[in-house]
Scaffold this motif. Structure first.
Motif, short mmCIF file in Angstrom:
data_model
loop_
_atom_site.label_atom_id
_atom_site.label_comp_id
_atom_site.label_asym_id
_atom_site.label_seq_id
_atom_site.Cartn_x
_atom_site.Cartn_y
_atom_site.Cartn_z
N GLN A 67 -18.62 -1.95 1.53
CA GLN A 67 -17.95 -1.06 0.96
C GLN A 67 -17.16 0.07 1.98
O GLN A 67 -15.84 0.19 1.70
CB GLN A 67 -18.36 0.05 -0.77
N THR A 68 -17.49 0.13 3.28
CA THR A 68 -16.82 0.95 4.02
C THR A 68 -16.52 0.61 4.90
O THR A 68 -17.33 -1.19 5.74
CB THR A 68 -18.70 1.73 4.65
N CYS A 69 -15.38 1.00 5.52
CA CYS A 69 -14.37 -0.07 6.73
C CYS A 69 -15.62 -0.24 8.14
O CYS A 69 -15.61 0.97 8.29
CB CYS A 69 -13.01 -0.09 6.61
N SER A 70 -15.78 -1.56 8.68
CA SER A 70 -16.16 -0.85 10.15
C SER A 70 -15.35 -0.35 11.79
O SER A 70 -15.81 0.21 11.69
CB SER A 70 -16.54 -2.01 10.58
N CYS A 71 -14.66 -0.19 11.02
CA CYS A 71 -12.98 0.24 11.82
C CYS A 71 -12.89 1.95 11.79
O CYS A 71 -13.31 2.26 13.09
CB CYS A 71 -11.92 -0.49 11.48
N CYS A 72 -13.07 2.13 10.01
CA CYS A 72 -12.62 3.94 10.38
C CYS A 72 -13.39 4.96 9.64
O CYS A 72 -13.49 6.16 9.66
CB CYS A 72 -11.12 3.75 9.89
N ALA A 90 -7.94 -5.76 2.88
CA ALA A 90 -7.64 -5.08 4.29
C ALA A 90 -8.35 -3.11 3.81
O ALA A 90 -7.64 -3.12 2.36
CB ALA A 90 -6.33 -5.11 4.21
N CYS A 91 -8.28 -2.66 4.20
CA CYS A 91 -8.17 -1.34 4.36
C CYS A 91 -7.14 -0.66 4.01
O CYS A 91 -6.31 -0.50 4.88
CB CYS A 91 -9.47 -0.63 5.74
N ALA A 92 -6.82 -0.39 3.32
CA ALA A 92 -5.95 0.92 3.20
C ALA A 92 -5.78 1.73 3.90
O ALA A 92 -4.84 2.10 4.04
CB ALA A 92 -6.00 1.57 0.89
N GLU A 93 -7.01 2.61 4.50
CA GLU A 93 -6.65 4.08 5.40
C GLU A 93 -6.64 3.38 6.95
O GLU A 93 -5.18 4.03 7.05
CB GLU A 93 -7.41 4.86 5.67
N ALA A 96 -6.92 -2.19 8.99
CA ALA A 96 -8.03 -3.77 9.43
C ALA A 96 -7.93 -4.43 8.69
O ALA A 96 -8.75 -3.85 7.38
CB ALA A 96 -9.30 -2.70 9.83
N TYR A 97 -7.97 -5.34 8.50
CA TYR A 97 -8.69 -6.89 8.29
C TYR A 97 -9.87 -6.76 7.67
O TYR A 97 -10.13 -7.53 9.29
CB TYR A 97 -7.76 -7.85 7.88
N HIS A 98 -10.60 -7.11 6.95
CA HIS A 98 -11.70 -7.35 7.19
C HIS A 98 -12.58 -8.88 5.93
O HIS A 98 -12.40 -8.92 5.34
CB HIS A 98 -13.09 -6.38 6.13
N HIS A 99 -14.00 -9.63 6.64
CA HIS A 99 -14.52 -10.44 5.96
C HIS A 99 -15.57 -9.95 5.23
O HIS A 99 -16.07 -9.25 6.29
CB HIS A 99 -14.64 -11.89 6.62
N ARG A 100 -16.05 -10.02 4.49
CA ARG A 100 -16.69 -9.13 3.51
C ARG A 100 -18.21 -8.96 3.98
O ARG A 100 -19.35 -7.80 4.68
CB ARG A 100 -16.83 -9.73 1.74
#
Ligand SMILES: [Zn+2]
Length: 132
Positions: A67-72, A90-93, A96-100
């Motif tokens: 669940q945690t965005c690895s960027c922010c 995609a992180c709403a904050e 960043a676009y992530h593969h789970r």
């Protein structure tokens, strides 16, 4: 599993895995994939091969790693069992676009590196374990 674990131990100086609660997952619809994967056997292979080769091996708390965005570092990823099917987001904050799975792996690696940097905590006193 032997080939993959040997290749990983040869290639890396440190290996971190999430401390997934296999017995809890086995009670969910994820049971088949968790148990069939032979995860515990693979973990054991990684552990003894790492020990033999002098590779750092550690298990880290993987809570919220998907669940945690690895960027922010904000918890903007899909939550709950009903969202397990969402593979990319995609992180709403930070956008960043992530593969789970890759995002979760990056978070587990970050947690492992943090543990290395902070040092491994001392074992709790015997009394403390009994209270827990
Ligand atoms: Zn983000």
């Amino acid at each position: 599993m032997h080939k993959l674990s040997t290749a990983l131990v040869k290639e890396y100086d440190a290996i971190f895995i999430g401390n997934v609660n296999a017995s809890a997952l086995a009670r969910t619809r994820m049971a088949k994939s968790v148990l069939d994967a032979g995860r515990s056997l693979f973990r054991t292979m990684l552990q003894y091969k790492s020990d033999h080769a002098g590779v750092w091996f550690d298990e880290v708390d993987e809570a919220y790693s998907t669940q945690t965005c690895s960027c922010c570092n904000r918890r903007t990823g899909p939550k709950g069992r009903e969202c397990l099917g969402i593979r990319e987001w995609a992180c709403a904050e930070c956008g960043a676009y992530h593969h789970r799975d890759i995002n979760a792996a990056v978070n587990i690696l970050t947690a492992g590196r943090r543990r290395l940097a902070e040092g491994i905590p001392a074992l709790p006193a015997l009394g403390a374990a009994a209270e827990g």
